[in-house]
Design an enzyme around this catalytic site. Structure first.
Site, PDB file in Angstrom:
ATOM      1  N   TRP A  88       0.841  -1.226   0.006  1.00  0.00           N
ATOM      2  CA  TRP A  88      -0.044   0.148  -0.059  1.00  0.00           C
ATOM      3  C   TRP A  88       0.997   1.278  -0.233  1.00  0.00           C
ATOM      4  O   TRP A  88       0.400   2.330  -0.770  1.00  0.00           O
ATOM      5  CB  TRP A  88      -1.117   0.041   1.086  1.00  0.00           C
ATOM      6  CG  TRP A  88      -2.138  -1.108   0.837  1.00  0.00           C
ATOM      7  CD1 TRP A  88      -2.011  -2.169   1.568  1.00  0.00           C
ATOM      8  CD2 TRP A  88      -2.915  -0.924  -0.075  1.00  0.00           C
ATOM      9  NE1 TRP A  88      -3.197  -2.880   1.190  1.00  0.00           N
ATOM     10  CE2 TRP A  88      -3.891  -2.314  -0.004  1.00  0.00           C
ATOM     11  CE3 TRP A  88      -3.513   0.146  -1.047  1.00  0.00           C
ATOM     12  CZ2 TRP A  88      -4.964  -2.498  -0.958  1.00  0.00           C
ATOM     13  CZ3 TRP A  88      -4.661  -0.325  -1.713  1.00  0.00           C
ATOM     14  CH2 TRP A  88      -5.217  -1.495  -1.798  1.00  0.00           C
ATOM     15  N   ASP A 162      -1.825   6.423   6.932  1.00  0.00           N
ATOM     16  CA  ASP A 162      -2.995   5.565   6.159  1.00  0.00           C
ATOM     17  C   ASP A 162      -3.461   4.618   7.043  1.00  0.00           C
ATOM     18  O   ASP A 162      -2.604   3.582   7.458  1.00  0.00           O
ATOM     19  CB  ASP A 162      -2.448   5.152   4.792  1.00  0.00           C
ATOM     20  CG  ASP A 162      -3.462   3.936   4.239  1.00  0.00           C
ATOM     21  OD1 ASP A 162      -4.432   3.894   4.941  1.00  0.00           O
ATOM     22  OD2 ASP A 162      -3.173   3.356   3.172  1.00  0.00           O
ATOM     23  N   LYS A 186     -12.634  -1.809   6.325  1.00  0.00           N
ATOM     24  CA  LYS A 186     -12.092  -2.763   7.051  1.00  0.00           C
ATOM     25  C   LYS A 186     -12.866  -3.046   8.372  1.00  0.00           C
ATOM     26  O   LYS A 186     -12.880  -3.974   8.943  1.00  0.00           O
ATOM     27  CB  LYS A 186     -10.668  -2.590   7.276  1.00  0.00           C
ATOM     28  CG  LYS A 186      -9.855  -2.716   5.798  1.00  0.00           C
ATOM     29  CD  LYS A 186      -9.955  -3.935   5.340  1.00  0.00           C
ATOM     30  CE  LYS A 186      -9.162  -4.041   3.990  1.00  0.00           C
ATOM     31  NZ  LYS A 186      -9.488  -3.094   3.109  1.00  0.00           N
TER      32      LYS A 186
END
Length: 355
Positions: A88, A162, A186
């Site tokens: 990511w 993040d 999530k």
């Protein structure tokens, strides 16, 4: 998502609180949704202990969208530093290069993304607009157990995190953070909602090319209503915030309770893997993710048999990401301890039956 939240939403699907409307039918400017929004924002601020000098924005675009929106708002077209720790943060750096001088100041690529680069080795840029880290890499299963202290490293740049995949699973030290962003899907709600928590002094610096709907100051000035927000996602997330605030573990409540619960779930699974020669986890013990546990069978020729047996046992979506292989157990907030116990029991039986 927590089963209790899904059941509450199902009960309110056709008629929210006697309004005669589903949330999906409401005007985002009506009093009914206004009440939903106000409670959701207040509950999230309480849940994450967000200080008063930070704005909470409900946006769209997901984490990948924020990879562009952050540099358009914060970089001023200058230098932004990136710590690359997995899939990511690699994507974040690649996207930011479209809008600023995005520099990799530390990377664990040589270690196959199995440990975090020591902050003392980071080559931070003097005067950088911000420093970006992904605090939990879902694919690689690596997590910052504590946030880096940029001031102690000699940098006055704001830290951008993040926290998509572990938001509300552990506390956040806001004294070290300038901006945090994450997709809700999530731990907080359905896909389509993105949370941004941004310090007041970072507003108002967007590049000219930044779309108005993605300008943080515009969004903040309009209480996330500049364009039609993801109303259903905000509603569902609000139910989840309320559920999280009511969770308890001993004397702990809210995120503190979830943190203790998540630590226990992760320890159960990691301890079993470490005690077995049949399975292996390759991440350094000091930075293993509590949310995403990748593991490998010693004989990967048994992978399909493992997954087939898991499906029969009601254990789903255990196949690892294609870029990594193996298996991956994602044990987010809504996964109860009983779910991890069931996984460990299956893994133990699968190993015994193949001995």
């Amino acid at each position: 998502m927590p089963e209790a939240v899904l059941r509450e939403a199902a009960a309110e699907m056709l008629d929210w609180h006697g309004s005669g409307m589903s949330v999906m039918e409401m005007s985002h400017r009506g009093k009914e949704f206004g009440a939903i929004y106000a409670k959701a924002e207040a509950d999230l601020r309480a849940l994450l202990a967000v200080p008063s000098n930070f704005q909470i924005l409900f946006m769209q675009g997901g984490g990948l969208g924020e990879n562009a929106i952050v540099p358009m708002n914060l970089s001023r077209g200058g230098v932004a530093d990136f710590v690359v720790t997995g899939s990511w943060s690699i994507k974040s750096h690649k996207e930011a290069k479209r809008y600023c001088d995005a520099r990799i100041v530390a990377s664990n690529a040589d270690d196959q993304h199995t440990q975090l680069p020591d902050p003392s080795t980071w080559r931070l840029t003097p005067g950088a607009a911000y420093v970006h880290v992904c605090t939990n890499e879902t694919i690689n299963g690596i997590e910052f157990q504590t946030l880096p202290d940029l001031a102690a490293l000699g940098s006055d740049a704001p830290l951008v995190i993040d926290f998509s995949s572990h938001v509300a699973s552990r506390s956040v030290d806001w004294s070290r953070v300038g901006l945090a962003f994450g997709g809700a899907q999530k731990n907080l709600g359905p896909a389509g909602l993105t949370i941004v928590v941004v310090r007041d002094d970072l507003l108002g610096h967007a590049l000219e090319i930044c779309p108005s709907a993605f300008n943080y100051k515009t969004v903040a000035d309009n209480q996330s209503m500049y364009n039609t927000p993801p109303t259903w996602g905000i509603y569902m997330a609000g139910l989840t915030f309320d559920w999280l605030l009511r969770q308890t573990e001993g004397e702990l409540t809210g995120v503190a309770a979830m943190e203790r619960r998540n630590a226990a779930k992760a320890a159960l699974l990691y301890d079993f893997i470490d005690g077995s020669d049949f399975y292996a986890n390759r991440i350094s013990a000091d930075c293993r993710s509590r949310m995403n546990v990748p593991f490998f069978l010693a004989d990967e020729g048994r992978n399909e048999a493992f997954l087939a047996g898991a499906r029969e046992a009601g254990l789903l979506q255990l196949k690892g990401h294609k870029s990594v292989g193996g298996m991956r157990a994602s044990i987010y907030n809504a996964m109860p301890l009983e779910g991890v116990q069931a996984l460990v029991a299956y893994m133990r039986e699968f190993e015994r039956s193949r001995a």
